[in-house]
Design an enzyme around this catalytic site. Structure first.
Site, short mmCIF file in Angstrom:
data_model
loop_
_atom_site.label_atom_id
_atom_site.label_comp_id
_atom_site.label_asym_id
_atom_site.label_seq_id
_atom_site.Cartn_x
_atom_site.Cartn_y
_atom_site.Cartn_z
N LEU A 167 10.22 11.65 23.89
CA LEU A 167 11.16 10.98 24.45
C LEU A 167 10.95 10.66 25.98
O LEU A 167 11.27 9.57 26.30
CB LEU A 167 12.72 11.43 24.26
CG LEU A 167 13.69 10.62 24.93
CD1 LEU A 167 14.06 9.45 24.00
CD2 LEU A 167 15.26 11.33 24.62
N TYR A 176 11.84 7.83 15.12
CA TYR A 176 11.82 8.03 13.82
C TYR A 176 12.78 8.82 13.09
O TYR A 176 13.34 8.53 12.20
CB TYR A 176 10.29 8.52 13.35
CG TYR A 176 10.11 8.43 11.94
CD1 TYR A 176 9.62 7.53 11.33
CD2 TYR A 176 9.98 9.67 11.20
CE1 TYR A 176 9.30 7.15 9.94
CE2 TYR A 176 9.62 9.49 9.87
CZ TYR A 176 9.35 8.42 9.17
OH TYR A 176 8.71 8.68 8.06
N ARG A 191 0.80 -1.35 0.01
CA ARG A 191 0.07 -0.05 0.10
C ARG A 191 0.90 1.34 0.14
O ARG A 191 2.05 1.24 0.15
CB ARG A 191 -0.79 0.06 1.14
CG ARG A 191 -0.20 0.16 2.40
CD ARG A 191 -1.09 0.28 3.70
NE ARG A 191 -0.49 0.97 4.84
CZ ARG A 191 -0.46 0.58 6.03
NH1 ARG A 191 -1.40 -0.37 6.41
NH2 ARG A 191 0.00 1.29 7.04
P1 NAD Z 1 2.20 3.06 4.92
O1 NAD Z 1 2.19 2.75 6.41
O2 NAD Z 1 1.10 3.53 4.11
O3 NAD Z 1 2.95 1.74 4.46
C1 NAD Z 1 4.17 0.94 4.63
C2 NAD Z 1 4.14 -0.22 4.43
O4 NAD Z 1 5.29 -0.89 4.95
C3 NAD Z 1 2.95 -1.25 5.04
O5 NAD Z 1 2.50 -1.83 3.74
C4 NAD Z 1 3.43 -2.07 6.02
O6 NAD Z 1 2.84 -3.10 6.18
C5 NAD Z 1 4.84 -2.22 5.36
N1 NAD Z 1 5.88 -2.67 6.54
C6 NAD Z 1 5.98 -2.33 7.85
N2 NAD Z 1 6.57 -2.82 8.49
C7 NAD Z 1 7.27 -3.77 7.62
C8 NAD Z 1 8.17 -4.94 7.91
N3 NAD Z 1 8.82 -5.00 9.10
N4 NAD Z 1 8.51 -5.86 6.82
C9 NAD Z 1 7.72 -5.69 5.50
N5 NAD Z 1 7.00 -4.65 5.49
C10 NAD Z 1 6.38 -3.66 6.45
O7 NAD Z 1 3.67 4.24 4.86
P2 NAD Z 1 3.85 5.32 3.46
O8 NAD Z 1 3.46 6.54 4.04
O9 NAD Z 1 3.57 4.63 2.56
O10 NAD Z 1 5.65 5.15 3.83
C11 NAD Z 1 6.49 4.60 3.11
C12 NAD Z 1 7.85 5.11 3.68
O11 NAD Z 1 7.82 6.24 3.40
C13 NAD Z 1 8.22 4.69 5.07
O12 NAD Z 1 9.46 4.30 5.11
C14 NAD Z 1 8.00 6.13 5.71
O13 NAD Z 1 8.86 6.44 6.91
C15 NAD Z 1 8.32 6.99 4.52
N6 NAD Z 1 8.03 8.40 4.61
C16 NAD Z 1 6.54 8.74 4.45
C17 NAD Z 1 5.93 10.14 4.44
C18 NAD Z 1 4.52 10.35 4.22
O14 NAD Z 1 4.04 11.35 4.44
N7 NAD Z 1 3.66 9.59 4.18
C19 NAD Z 1 6.98 10.94 4.97
C20 NAD Z 1 8.17 10.84 4.92
C21 NAD Z 1 8.60 9.30 4.83
#
Ligand code: NAD
Length: 479
Positions: A328, A384, A251
């Site tokens: 924290l 994070y 997703r």
């Molecule tokens: P999301 O929560 O929608 O999707 C994350 C996916 O990673 C999920 O499908 C989840 O099941 C999977 N996942 C989690 N732990 C896992 C594991 N141990 N093994 C395998 N899969 C695992 O998150 P997103 O918003 O799509 O974010 C994706 C990436 O982008 C992340 O690394 C997040 O930190 C980074 N990010 C997102 C944003 C934002 O605004 N959404 C901003 C900065 C960084």
């Protein structure tokens, strides 16, 4: 989560009301679609200082004059002192108003000369200039700085920035060939990589240039090779014949990355936790790929990925990530360790395993996911922020070695506020602030991160290494 304010300001009464109240005026960004693969309009080339770069055969379709350019490229690589820095003002001042909505300004700079502090001062000045212009230009227009020494090495980068694919990338400084021609010459484009990547071997021997620049990788108009480069077998699908693994792809951003890499021709492996297997399968089936149900924190995750990919891997996208926010003072050890484990430790472990086993082939690409929270810090996110800053450290240290030893580039994307489930869970007021606190006055979409990843994964982005590229609409956080 739909951005209702953006929809509202797109209507006539909405525009009228928000203008009267002095509220932000986000422009509807022009993103890539099969119907609109390019920004319509001319591309104007301007120069400040005396440049040694050769622009005639880049295939970028640059013109010397244009009334309402879709893009302006300002070659400022020859700016060496404060007098010639004034030519940056002289070149852009008369045209900046005429740049089309959602247009691009790309400033081209030179690496900082450690032996000439006047050159270094004014080349560094270009960063402040670029970032300031990005904040004031408005109307969905973006401004980025690319440091380069060879125009052809920057082909895939300039094409990305000139296209609708980079709609949410602004205020960035990207160094092409940061590790020198020797470094990228050594990596990624040796004979083995051509075979693996489906390149035309014949083109390799026809290089008119020296070894140092032969492998810099640029893409001509419509994919025709520029100068010394090899043609792609299918320019519209540059990743044809490549296998890409995207973690956390059931997703959100990961799903969009898998989709975009598949659009570009890659065979995708959609990895996600066993609990999300059904969603991962749905994504994989839609994209003609395969699903891999695996918790990336498993100690043997790297070995299990290698076992699932006996034919090897070309593109590894570390996207899986979690948040467990607390200040924290209130954060139990479990919240700290779970975030560090998913976002950083597993990235380090699987990267090591896939490089050491040779699963990640020469010519390969690693794209890790950082975050602006890792660059700027964010209250309630010490875990994070630490994990995402760790990703940046990994990229900076590993990039030159991975290229020299394995022929693999290592870069990171650092998303800002992206419209996903992760950000939909943020309380309304903070969410609204996160969305608007950037000059584009809106959040990005998962596809914006995906397009940036696809550029970094491009076979001709071999000279782009060790870069951390924010996909944040130039968010004011950590800017
Ligand atoms: P999301 O929560 O929608 O999707 C994350 C996916 O990673 C999920 O499908 C989840 O099941 C999977 N996942 C989690 N732990 C896992 C594991 N141990 N093994 C395998 N899969 C695992 O998150 P997103 O918003 O799509 O974010 C994706 C990436 O982008 C992340 O690394 C997040 O930190 C980074 N990010 C997102 C944003 C934002 O605004 N959404 C901003 C900065 C960084």
């Amino acid at each position: 989560m739909a951005d209702r304010y953006l929809t509202f300001t797109g209507t006539t009464p909405g525009r009228f009301l928000t203008r009267r109240l002095g509220l932000p005026q986000p422009a509807a960004l022009k993103r890539w679609s099969p119907e609109r693969p390019a920004l319509e309009g001319e591309r104007l080339l301007l120069t400040a200082g005396k440049s040694d770069l050769e622009w005639t055969d880049t295939g970028l379709g640059l013109t010397a004059s244009a009334e309402n350019p879709a893009a302006v490229l300002l070659d400022a690589t020859g700016v060496r002192d404060v007098e010639t820095l004034a030519e940056v003002h002289a070149a852009l001042h008369p045209v900046v108003r005429s740049v089309a909505e959602s247009g691009r300004i790309i400033v081209l700079g030179a690496p900082l000369d450690t032996a000439d502090h006047h050159q270094a001062a004014v080349q560094q000045a270009l960063e402040g200039f670029t970032r300031s212009l990005g904040k004031e230009i408005g109307r969905g227009r973006t401004v980025n700085l690319v440091r380069l020494t060879d125009a052809r090495a920057a082909g895939s980068t300039l094409r990305f920035l000139l296209s609708p694919r980079s709609a949410y990338v602004s205020g960035q400084v990207i160094e092409v060939g940061a590790y020198g021609a020797g470094a990228y010459d050594a990596g990624g484009y040796d004979e083995g990589a051509y075979d693996a990547g489906g390149y035309d071997e014949g083109a390799l021997g026809e290089s008119a240039l020296g070894e140092g620049v032969r492998d810099s990788g640029a893409l001509g108009e419509g994919g025709a090779p520029v100068g010394p480069d090899r043609p792609l077998t299918d320019p519209d699908r540059p990743l044809t014949g490549r296998t890409a693994l995207v973690t956390g792809a059931a997703r959100g951003i990961g799903e969009a990355v898998a989709e975009t890499l598949a659009r570009d021709g890659a065979r995708v492996v959609v990895l996600d936790v066993p609990q999300a297997e059904q969603d991962a399968r749905r994504v994989a089936d839609r994209l003609g790929g395969t699903a891999l149900a695996l918790d990336i924190t498993a100690p043997d995750a790297g070995e299990r990925i290698a076992a699932a990919l006996p034919d090897g891997l070309d593109i590894l996208v570390h996207n899986a990530g979690i948040t467990r926010d607390r200040r924290l003072v209130n954060m139990p050890a479990e919240r700290w360790s779970s975030v560090l484990d998913v976002n950083l430790a597993s990235v380090l472990r699987t990267t090591d395993a896939l490089l050491e086993s040779g699963t990640l082939r020469r010519g390969g690409r690693i794209v890790a996911t950082a975050s602006i929270a890792g660059l700027a810090g964010n209250a309630g996110q010490t875990n994070y922020g630490a994990s995402k800053a760790g990703v940046v450290g990994l990229v900076r240290s590993l990039a030159p070695r991975a290229l020299a030893e394995h022929g693999v580039t290592v870069n990171a994307v650092a998303p800002g506020f992206i419209e996903t489930r992760m950000t939909a869970a943020i309380p309304l007021i903070i969410r609204e602030a996160g969305r608007r606190m950037n000059p584009l006055a809106q959040g990005g979409l998962p596809v914006d991160v995906a397009e940036t990843t696809a550029w970094l994964a491009h076979p001709q982005s071999g000279a782009v290494n060790g870069q951390v590229v924010r996909v944040c609409g130039q968010s004011l956080l950590g800017a």
